[in-house]
Design a protein around this motif. Structure first.
Motif, PDB file in Angstrom:
ATOM      1  N   TRP A  37       0.841  -1.201   0.000  1.00 23.40           N
ATOM      2  CA  TRP A  37       0.000   0.000   0.000  1.00 23.40           C
ATOM      3  C   TRP A  37       0.880   1.256   0.000  1.00 23.40           C
ATOM      4  CZ3 TRP A  37      -0.897   4.298   3.076  1.00 23.40           C
ATOM      5  CH2 TRP A  37      -2.052   5.017   2.776  1.00 23.40           C
ATOM      6  N   VAL A  38       1.933   1.262   0.866  1.00 21.56           N
ATOM      7  CA  VAL A  38       2.830   2.432   0.952  1.00 21.56           C
ATOM      8  C   VAL A  38       3.504   2.663  -0.396  1.00 21.56           C
ATOM      9  CG1 VAL A  38       4.961   3.312   2.003  1.00 21.56           C
ATOM     10  CG2 VAL A  38       3.238   2.237   3.441  1.00 21.56           C
ATOM     11  N   LEU A  39       4.000   1.577  -1.018  1.00 18.67           N
ATOM     12  CA  LEU A  39       4.703   1.730  -2.303  1.00 18.67           C
ATOM     13  C   LEU A  39       3.760   2.252  -3.386  1.00 18.67           C
ATOM     14  CD1 LEU A  39       6.938  -1.477  -2.216  1.00 18.67           C
ATOM     15  CD2 LEU A  39       7.696   0.900  -2.064  1.00 18.67           C
ATOM     16  N   ARG A  40       2.509   1.770  -3.369  1.00 13.21           N
ATOM     17  CA  ARG A  40       1.533   2.248  -4.362  1.00 13.21           C
ATOM     18  C   ARG A  40       1.249   3.743  -4.157  1.00 13.21           C
ATOM     19  NH1 ARG A  40      -4.677   0.159  -4.958  1.00 13.21           N
ATOM     20  NH2 ARG A  40      -4.860   1.393  -3.073  1.00 13.21           N
ATOM     21  N   GLN A  41       1.128   4.137  -2.883  1.00 11.08           N
ATOM     22  CA  GLN A  41       0.875   5.555  -2.586  1.00 11.08           C
ATOM     23  C   GLN A  41       2.041   6.424  -3.070  1.00 11.08           C
ATOM     24  OE1 GLN A  41      -2.472   5.384  -1.890  1.00 11.08           O
ATOM     25  NE2 GLN A  41      -2.159   7.021  -0.421  1.00 11.08           N
ATOM     26  N   LEU A  42       3.283   5.933  -2.834  1.00 14.42           N
ATOM     27  CA  LEU A  42       4.459   6.723  -3.186  1.00 14.42           C
ATOM     28  C   LEU A  42       4.582   6.921  -4.694  1.00 14.42           C
ATOM     29  CD1 LEU A  42       7.063   5.221  -0.684  1.00 14.42           C
ATOM     30  CD2 LEU A  42       6.061   7.498  -0.606  1.00 14.42           C
ATOM     31  N   LYS A  43       4.075   5.934  -5.462  1.00 16.81           N
ATOM     32  CA  LYS A  43       4.209   6.007  -6.931  1.00 16.81           C
ATOM     33  C   LYS A  43       3.056   6.768  -7.581  1.00 16.81           C
ATOM     34  CE  LYS A  43       4.797   1.580  -7.853  1.00 16.81           C
ATOM     35  NZ  LYS A  43       4.875   0.322  -8.496  1.00 16.81           N
ATOM     36  N   ASP A  44       1.970   6.978  -6.830  1.00 11.12           N
ATOM     37  CA  ASP A  44       0.733   7.484  -7.413  1.00 11.12           C
ATOM     38  C   ASP A  44       0.807   8.998  -7.688  1.00 11.12           C
ATOM     39  OD1 ASP A  44      -1.890   8.473  -7.759  1.00 11.12           O
ATOM     40  OD2 ASP A  44      -2.713   6.775  -6.655  1.00 11.12           O
ATOM     41  N   PRO A  45       0.673   9.424  -8.953  1.00 14.46           N
ATOM     42  CA  PRO A  45       0.777  10.856  -9.257  1.00 14.46           C
ATOM     43  C   PRO A  45      -0.341  11.684  -8.614  1.00 14.46           C
ATOM     44  CG  PRO A  45       0.077   9.607 -11.213  1.00 14.46           C
ATOM     45  CD  PRO A  45       0.430   8.601 -10.150  1.00 14.46           C
ATOM     46  N   TYR A  46      -1.517  11.059  -8.412  1.00 16.72           N
ATOM     47  CA  TYR A  46      -2.627  11.803  -7.789  1.00 16.72           C
ATOM     48  C   TYR A  46      -2.366  12.029  -6.296  1.00 16.72           C
ATOM     49  CZ  TYR A  46      -5.280  11.078 -12.063  1.00 16.72           C
ATOM     50  OH  TYR A  46      -5.698  11.084 -13.370  1.00 16.72           O
ATOM     51  N   VAL A  47      -1.662  11.096  -5.659  1.00 13.86           N
ATOM     52  CA  VAL A  47      -1.308  11.287  -4.242  1.00 13.86           C
ATOM     53  C   VAL A  47      -0.343  12.461  -4.136  1.00 13.86           C
ATOM     54  CG1 VAL A  47      -0.149  10.262  -2.246  1.00 13.86           C
ATOM     55  CG2 VAL A  47      -1.706   8.870  -3.612  1.00 13.86           C
ATOM     56  N   LYS A  48       0.658  12.475  -5.062  1.00 12.24           N
ATOM     57  CA  LYS A  48       1.639  13.577  -5.047  1.00 12.24           C
ATOM     58  C   LYS A  48       0.932  14.908  -5.296  1.00 12.24           C
ATOM     59  CE  LYS A  48       5.590  10.919  -6.543  1.00 12.24           C
ATOM     60  NZ  LYS A  48       6.077  10.248  -7.716  1.00 12.24           N
TER      61      LYS A  48
END
Ligand SMILES: C[S@@+](CC[C@H](N)C(=O)[O-])C[C@H]1O[C@@H](n2cnc3c(N)ncnc32)[C@H](O)[C@@H]1O
Length: 207
Positions: free
Chosen positions: A31-42
């Motif tokens: 979950w953390v890795l997916r969040q870190l890669k997600d452009p919408y999270v950034k």
């Protein structure tokens, strides 16, 4: 020199990622890795949105123009408040528009705590299905809406999980709205069954 600074930054990033993963289960690490890669999270961090879901509403509203200055919005299941942030800005409920546009209303309801937001009234720790919540909602809504919550010709945007029962919900909505369409915004993860029904032109209930 350039190579060195990139290398140094990469080491720094790897260390900070490792710190974020430390002590987490395999599922939590994914979950953390997916969040870190997600452009919408950034982008949500950069634009001070409370979560990435803000971009789904922005995308839907840019296309269908649901939210206009002066409108009233009831955000059911509002925590942590990202959709309410978008709604506050678009209906001008904080009165921050510099163009003298009408001021709208945003009311958010959730079982969880919703941190305060200028321009929104939040009913935290409230269940949207409870009649006591409906009574509080009616008190907060402007007079003209107080009678029935959704005015004739009003719109409803709701998330659903695409599955065997979705058509039943669509039929139910179609019986009370003139137009119902299913939407999958780009910001909604491709591997998620999440979709939205946009129901427009609420029919005046027959008394
Ligand atoms: C996906 S989150 C909403 C995210 C929100 N739209 C945003 O952009 O910040 C769904 C929320 O619905 C709330 N919820 C679920 N059932 C509810 C109920 N019966 N009454 C109030 N809130 C409910 C959950 O507590 C959860 O916070």
């Amino acid at each position: 020199m350039w190579g060195f600074s990139v290398w140094r930054r990469c080491i720094h990033c790897s260390l900070s990622v490792m710190k974020k993963l430390k002590g987490k289960t395999a599922a939590e690490q994914r979950w953390v890795l997916r969040q870190l890669k997600d452009p919408y999270v950034k982008a949500s961090h950069a634009q001070n949105f409370r979560c990435r879901s803000a971009f789904k509403l922005l995308e839907i509203d840019d296309k269908f123009r649901l939210l206009q200055p002066g409108y009233s919005v009831v955000d059911c299941g509002a925590a942590p408040g990202a959709w309410s942030q978008v709604a506050v800005e678009r209906v001008n409920s904080a009165g921050t528009s510099r163009h003298g546009l009408p001021r709208g209303t945003v009311i958010g309801i959730d079982l969880l705590n919703i941190p305060p937001l200028d321009g929104a009234h939040f009913l935290s720790s409230h269940d949207v299905t409870h009649t006591a919540t409906h009574a509080k909602l009616l008190e907060l809504l402007p007079q003209d809406l107080a009678e029935m919550i959704l005015l004739p010709r009003g719109s409803l945007l709701c998330k659903y999980w695409d599955g065997v029962l979705s058509h039943q919900l669509q039929e139910k909505l179609s019986s009370v709205f003139h137009s119902v369409r299913s939407i999958k915004p780009d910001a909604s993860r491709k591997d998620s069954a999440e979709r939205y029904f946009l129901a427009r032109m609420y029919k005046k209930p027959v008394k």
